[in-house]
Design a protein around this motif. Sequence first.
Motif: not given
Lengths: 340, 340
Positions: A88-96, A118-122, A110-112, A134-135
């Motif tokens: 995966p993209l390193v910056q996506v990992l950093s955002m997660l 994103a948190l559930e990597q869906d 976690r509910e919004r 994404v933005i």
Amino acid sequence: MNTDKIRIIKIVQGMMVLMFALATFTVFSTSVLAQSRDPLPSWNEGMAKSRIMEFVEGVAQEDSPNFVPISERIAVFDNDGTLWPEQPLVQVLSMLAKLEALATVDPSLRERQPFKAALEQDSSYFTKEGIKAVIDVVVTTMANMTQEEFEADAQTFIETAIYPRLNQPISNLAYKPMVELLNYLRANGFQTWICSGGGIDFIRLVSEQLYGVPPQQVIGSTLKKEYREENGKNFIWRRAEIDRINDKEGKPVGIDLYIGKRPIFAMGNVRSGGDIAMLSYSQAQAKPSLQLIINHDDSKREFAYQEPDNASLNAALKNGWTVVSIKNDWKTVFYFKYLK
Amino acid sequence: MNTDKIRIIKIVQGMMVLMFALATFTVFSTSVLAQSRDPLPSWNEGMAKSRIMEFVEGVAQEDSPNFVPISERIAVFDNDGTLWPEQPLVQVLSMLAKLEALATVDPSLRERQPFKAALEQDSSYFTKEGIKAVIDVVVTTMANMTQEEFEADAQTFIETAIYPRLNQPISNLAYKPMVELLNYLRANGFQTWICSGGGIDFIRLVSEQLYGVPPQQVIGSTLKKEYREENGKNFIWRRAEIDRINDKEGKPVGIDLYIGKRPIFAMGNVRSGGDIAMLSYSQAQAKPSLQLIINHDDSKREFAYQEPDNASLNAALKNGWTVVSIKNDWKTVFYFKYLK
């Protein structure tokens, strides 16, 4: 003149000849050595390697018809998938990672949406909702803070995160053949630039250490920023608003903005057609130039993936760009040993 | 061993001693020469010159408490009024020249505002109407064309225009003491940047020739641009819309955008307070740094003018910035001989 003096003169003359010969020999042998040392040892012999070396030698030799002055020797590289992996993209990992930290403080995240997804990597959620979602994640994790705060966060991630599948720290992810290529270009008077769709400030934190590219030679996507003075301190504030996306048609614009001239060397990779405009922009000029596209075709040593529409390889075929096959053209991919 | 052999050995030993002595002497005398040659011959002795030289020497010496590694030796300079004159602004002259050319093709421009006021050089109109009128002139003369078309226009102006009052071509306008300072900084490992309120693309055409600053080390105001492909060609299109004004609080933002770190050396000049934020941004960091403001106080050799509110000199006094008096600190101002 007596015989002693004549003898001394002859000895001195002899020594001078000997010293001159020694000096010449030293220069000669150094040059032979330099020529015989392979500047790209991680590249297999083949069309990609020969095209690169022929191009660089032609550009750097003053008596070559392809000679280009040093001030015009500008090389640009995509980052994700070109200088290091993107699956995966390193910056996506950093955002997660940042989102997880935020959700620890404020569990309602976690509910919004889009944070839940994103948190559930869906990823299907983002495919459905598109760039707006994404933005939202980007500005929530990377904006509304000072530049120094962002850098401290990102630095911690870079120093501690482990890249999945390869099981390696971020500092180990550079492609070895690409670092050799960057060094080879710089040794021949090229100025090497990164031109990435990723965020400029993140890449600047790794560019020098991983690739020898200083922060001021990185072009990337940007947030809107402003200068603020508060309590006797001043800082750059990262606003929750995208300034410029440095991808696709945004890449030539970024190059114009930061460099002000068309690069004579441009290299990207297949995935989304994100580098086609950059390579076309480099090619459409009077000077000799070279364009390359990396094909991710090595499932064993890296990750095999293609573009759904084959856009980059089609453009390469049409425009005569050089395709670099990781499987065939790279003897080694990484600095670390493969896990198998 | 016979006497001949002994004599030869002694001669060889003697020569080696002599050669070593010669080599040592050469190194020593070169170093004495380098130290005794004044790197800033157009600067009078005084506080400004000593502060600059003490700072640069401290930063460059590894055993100094003020040592700064080369990668952090970033110096930024305002352009108008700092590296060349700004009474009048060269870029305003270039826009007027372009407007005259446009009015020759379309005479109705002479009757429409703000072009009428611009062509008649009626500055009171712009004082009254403000920035909107100025931007109208800017986009009309510099936008709605390709990047290459703009550069060709600007290049013609640069090669043919004569700067009023000084009666000199544009290529002659660099302040000699500032070119010496730029060279001195570069010789000590600094990377020199221009950070100007003016348009980036115009300055890039003169920066290398006049100051030795490559185009990719210029920061300035920008238009919005886009990449286009038409009839098998591709180009950057200059849209009739301002992207970013690189003045006042915009200067630190521009530095963050292009360099990504705070400069340790920053220099501007009095006129509109346009450089105060840039100098504050440079000063508010942990590393040793130096900030300077040029005071235009020489009516004989240049142009004498002050800020209505004295903002820059007040900021200099408050923050301990070094004020450079053109009248007192500069032995020479230009490369050409003064007319009077």
